[in-house]
Write a protein that holds these residues in place. Structure first.
Motif, PDB file in Angstrom:
ATOM      1  N   LEU A   1     -12.491  37.746  76.569  1.00  0.00           N
ATOM      2  CA  LEU A   1     -12.678  37.552  75.133  1.00  0.00           C
ATOM      3  C   LEU A   1     -13.593  38.594  74.500  1.00  0.00           C
ATOM      4  N   THR A   2     -14.463  39.198  75.269  1.00  0.00           N
ATOM      5  CA  THR A   2     -15.452  40.124  74.691  1.00  0.00           C
ATOM      6  C   THR A   2     -15.134  41.593  74.933  1.00  0.00           C
ATOM      7  N   SER A   3     -14.135  41.907  75.736  1.00  0.00           N
ATOM      8  CA  SER A   3     -13.848  43.313  76.037  1.00  0.00           C
ATOM      9  C   SER A   3     -12.833  43.884  75.049  1.00  0.00           C
ATOM     10  N   GLY A   4     -12.970  45.208  74.785  1.00  0.00           N
ATOM     11  CA  GLY A   4     -12.001  45.910  73.937  1.00  0.00           C
ATOM     12  C   GLY A   4     -11.933  45.399  72.518  1.00  0.00           C
ATOM     13  N   LEU A   5     -13.083  45.090  71.921  1.00  0.00           N
ATOM     14  CA  LEU A   5     -13.090  44.553  70.557  1.00  0.00           C
ATOM     15  C   LEU A   5     -12.853  45.647  69.534  1.00  0.00           C
ATOM     16  N   PRO A   6     -12.139  45.347  68.432  1.00  0.00           N
ATOM     17  CA  PRO A   6     -11.997  46.329  67.344  1.00  0.00           C
ATOM     18  C   PRO A   6     -13.284  46.425  66.539  1.00  0.00           C
ATOM     19  N   THR A   7     -13.408  47.453  65.762  1.00  0.00           N
ATOM     20  CA  THR A   7     -14.576  47.626  64.896  1.00  0.00           C
ATOM     21  C   THR A   7     -14.101  47.802  63.456  1.00  0.00           C
ATOM     22  N   PRO A   8     -14.487  46.894  62.571  1.00  0.00           N
ATOM     23  CA  PRO A   8     -15.253  45.675  62.842  1.00  0.00           C
ATOM     24  C   PRO A   8     -14.315  44.506  63.164  1.00  0.00           C
ATOM     25  N   VAL A   9     -14.921  43.360  63.546  1.00  0.00           N
ATOM     26  CA  VAL A   9     -14.185  42.113  63.698  1.00  0.00           C
ATOM     27  C   VAL A   9     -14.379  41.322  62.413  1.00  0.00           C
ATOM     28  N   HIS A  10     -13.306  41.211  61.618  1.00  0.00           N
ATOM     29  CA  HIS A  10     -13.431  40.591  60.302  1.00  0.00           C
ATOM     30  C   HIS A  10     -13.602  39.079  60.400  1.00  0.00           C
ATOM     31  N   SER A  11     -12.877  38.437  61.306  1.00  0.00           N
ATOM     32  CA  SER A  11     -12.964  36.972  61.448  1.00  0.00           C
ATOM     33  C   SER A  11     -12.953  36.639  62.935  1.00  0.00           C
ATOM     34  N   ALA A  12     -14.108  36.255  63.445  1.00  0.00           N
ATOM     35  CA  ALA A  12     -14.215  35.994  64.888  1.00  0.00           C
ATOM     36  C   ALA A  12     -13.294  34.857  65.312  1.00  0.00           C
ATOM     37  N   GLY A  13     -13.228  33.799  64.500  1.00  0.00           N
ATOM     38  CA  GLY A  13     -12.395  32.657  64.858  1.00  0.00           C
ATOM     39  C   GLY A  13     -10.921  33.024  64.922  1.00  0.00           C
ATOM     40  N   HIS A  14     -10.451  33.756  63.888  1.00  0.00           N
ATOM     41  CA  HIS A  14      -9.041  34.145  63.852  1.00  0.00           C
ATOM     42  C   HIS A  14      -8.732  35.110  64.999  1.00  0.00           C
ATOM     43  N   PHE A  15      -9.625  36.071  65.238  1.00  0.00           N
ATOM     44  CA  PHE A  15      -9.402  37.049  66.308  1.00  0.00           C
ATOM     45  C   PHE A  15      -9.328  36.360  67.678  1.00  0.00           C
ATOM     46  N   LEU A  16     -10.256  35.429  67.947  1.00  0.00           N
ATOM     47  CA  LEU A  16     -10.278  34.765  69.252  1.00  0.00           C
ATOM     48  C   LEU A  16      -9.077  33.846  69.444  1.00  0.00           C
ATOM     49  N   ARG A  17      -8.628  33.201  68.364  1.00  0.00           N
ATOM     50  CA  ARG A  17      -7.442  32.350  68.484  1.00  0.00           C
ATOM     51  C   ARG A  17      -6.240  33.186  68.913  1.00  0.00           C
ATOM     52  N   LYS A  18      -6.053  34.338  68.275  1.00  0.00           N
ATOM     53  CA  LYS A  18      -4.914  35.183  68.620  1.00  0.00           C
ATOM     54  C   LYS A  18      -5.018  35.692  70.051  1.00  0.00           C
ATOM     55  N   ARG A  19      -6.244  36.068  70.477  1.00  0.00           N
ATOM     56  CA  ARG A  19      -6.413  36.584  71.841  1.00  0.00           C
ATOM     57  C   ARG A  19      -6.210  35.474  72.877  1.00  0.00           C
ATOM     58  N   LEU A  20      -6.725  34.281  72.590  1.00  0.00           N
ATOM     59  CA  LEU A  20      -6.538  33.156  73.514  1.00  0.00           C
ATOM     60  C   LEU A  20      -5.066  32.792  73.662  1.00  0.00           C
ATOM     61  N   GLU A  21      -4.305  32.894  72.562  1.00  0.00           N
ATOM     62  CA  GLU A  21      -2.891  32.523  72.610  1.00  0.00           C
ATOM     63  C   GLU A  21      -2.033  33.604  73.254  1.00  0.00           C
ATOM     64  N   THR A  22      -2.260  34.870  72.902  1.00  0.00           N
ATOM     65  CA  THR A  22      -1.380  35.945  73.393  1.00  0.00           C
ATOM     66  C   THR A  22      -1.673  36.346  74.829  1.00  0.00           C
ATOM     67  N   LYS A  23      -2.904  36.170  75.266  1.00  0.00           N
ATOM     68  CA  LYS A  23      -3.266  36.560  76.636  1.00  0.00           C
ATOM     69  C   LYS A  23      -3.339  35.363  77.586  1.00  0.00           C
ATOM     70  N   MET A  24      -2.843  34.221  77.167  1.00  0.00           N
ATOM     71  CA  MET A  24      -2.905  33.017  77.998  1.00  0.00           C
ATOM     72  C   MET A  24      -2.270  33.277  79.359  1.00  0.00           C
ATOM     73  N   PRO A  25      -2.986  33.033  80.476  1.00  0.00           N
ATOM     74  CA  PRO A  25      -2.407  33.258  81.807  1.00  0.00           C
ATOM     75  C   PRO A  25      -1.304  32.251  82.093  1.00  0.00           C
ATOM     76  N   PRO A  26      -0.399  32.576  83.018  1.00  0.00           N
ATOM     77  CA  PRO A  26       0.689  31.637  83.332  1.00  0.00           C
ATOM     78  C   PRO A  26       0.168  30.391  84.014  1.00  0.00           C
ATOM     79  N   SER A  27       0.927  29.339  83.894  1.00  0.00           N
ATOM     80  CA  SER A  27       0.577  28.109  84.604  1.00  0.00           C
ATOM     81  C   SER A  27       0.700  28.339  86.096  1.00  0.00           C
ATOM     82  N   PRO A  28      -0.228  27.802  86.890  1.00  0.00           N
ATOM     83  CA  PRO A  28      -0.133  28.000  88.339  1.00  0.00           C
ATOM     84  C   PRO A  28       1.110  27.337  88.896  1.00  0.00           C
ATOM     85  N   ALA A  29       1.668  27.944  89.953  1.00  0.00           N
ATOM     86  CA  ALA A  29       2.848  27.377  90.595  1.00  0.00           C
ATOM     87  C   ALA A  29       2.491  26.032  91.191  1.00  0.00           C
TER      88      ALA A  29
END
Length: 315
Positions: free
Chosen positions: A195-223
């Motif tokens: 969540l903290t690596s490779g951040l853009p400059t600046p981060v306009h909305s931390a909540g919106h940015f983290l929601r998108k990162r949590l959703e798009t980078k979600m790891p696969p469900s374990p087998a």
């Protein structure tokens, strides 16, 4: 690990872990018992496997140690007859381990019932079990309920990266997404790093940015992990068998879980001195205290010595 459906099983009603576990055993037996105690259910705990995993002991030593653990009431090997949904029947072998030593009568009652859940007359664990379970304090009226681990990760992001400072409302809204990451096997530190690596400059909305990162980078469900037992198997028989061979109580006489032939073989090994520590030359892997540098220097020195030619034979 043993084949699915086989291997180690944990006996019920054991005392909690403590420094006095296996204190009444000899050092070798106590060390092997502690090792088995730490293994998960389904692990292979035969003497040949233990000899491979515990380099200080050979097969005879591990077999002798398991014999003594059995006589002390910590082990029993059980053959269970199961019928699965397709009507097929099979025998499976399971070795039950109890941190709390049990007598022969307890084991005899236990193995007659699947997993020991409804065996009558089973003694409870020592009183220390009840003493260790203290009632949880009830929160006072108006106290805030404890936050989840996922909430804690999100709330701490601002201390690691000021651009990701979140409000309480943001943490609550993103809590379920972060919780799903943790449920899929991602650790707290790993999630924080993502969540903290490779951040853009600046981060306009931390909540919106983290929601998108949590959703798009979600790891696969374990087998899905294979189940140890068939979910709908039915037990149609259960007998104690020798800890070391395939004989069971219906075909031979068992003495504390070991047949007389195996006991005699172990006694012969002990009388011949074959159940002690393994000599260095027969270890499956080096002892921890081996000076590898000195050994390599010795080998190089030996390799550097001139090799004299063999004398020529007369015809």
């Amino acid at each position: 690990m043993a084949k699915a459906g086989y291997g180690k099983r944990v006996a019920p009603d054991q005392a909690p872990l403590g420094p006095a576990d296996f204190a009444g055993l000899e050092p070798r037996e106590a060390a092997i018992a502690a090792y088995i105690d730490r293994l998960p259910e389904g692990a292979a705990i035969g003497y040949k496997v233990l000899a491979e995993e515990l380099p200080d002991y050979g097969q005879q030593a591990c077999r002798s140690a398991l014999d003594r653990l059995t006589r002390a009431g910590h082990l029993r090997r059980v053959k269970v007859h199961v019928t699965v949904t397709d009507g097929q029947m099979r025998w499976v072998t399971r070795t039950y381990f109890s941190r709390t030593a049990r007598d022969a009568a307890w084991w005899a009652a236990h193995v007659r019932f699947v997993r020991g859940l409804d065996a009558p007359g089973q003694p409870s664990a020592p009183a220390a079990v009840e003493a260790a379970v203290e009632p949880q304090p009830q929160p006072e009226p108006g106290d805030r309920a404890p936050r989840s681990e996922a909430y804690g990760v999100l709330a701490a992001l601002g201390r690691r990266e000021p651009r990701l400072q979140l409000s309480e409302g943001d943490c609550v809204e993103l809590e379920h997404l972060a919780g799903e990451w943790l449920a899929r096997g991602v650790g707290r530190e790993q999630l924080t790093q993502v969540l903290t690596s490779g951040l853009p400059t600046p981060v306009h909305s931390a909540g919106h940015f983290l929601r998108k990162r949590l959703e798009t980078k979600m790891p696969p469900s374990p087998a899905p992990r294979p189940e140890k037992d068939h979910p709908s198997e039915q037990i149609t028989g259960c007998v104690i068998m020798c800890l070391f061979c395939d004989e069971d109580e219906t075909t031979t006489t068992l003495d504390h879980g070991v047949c007389l032939d195996c006991k005699e073989a172990i006694a012969r090994d002990e009388a011949a001195g074959l159940t002690g520590d393994v000599p260095d030359t027969f270890l499956a892997r080096p002892r921890a205290e081996v000076d590898v540098a000195a050994r390599m220097a010795e080998l190089r020195s030996a390799a550097a010595r001139p090799v004299l030619p063999a004398p020529r034979q007369r015809r």
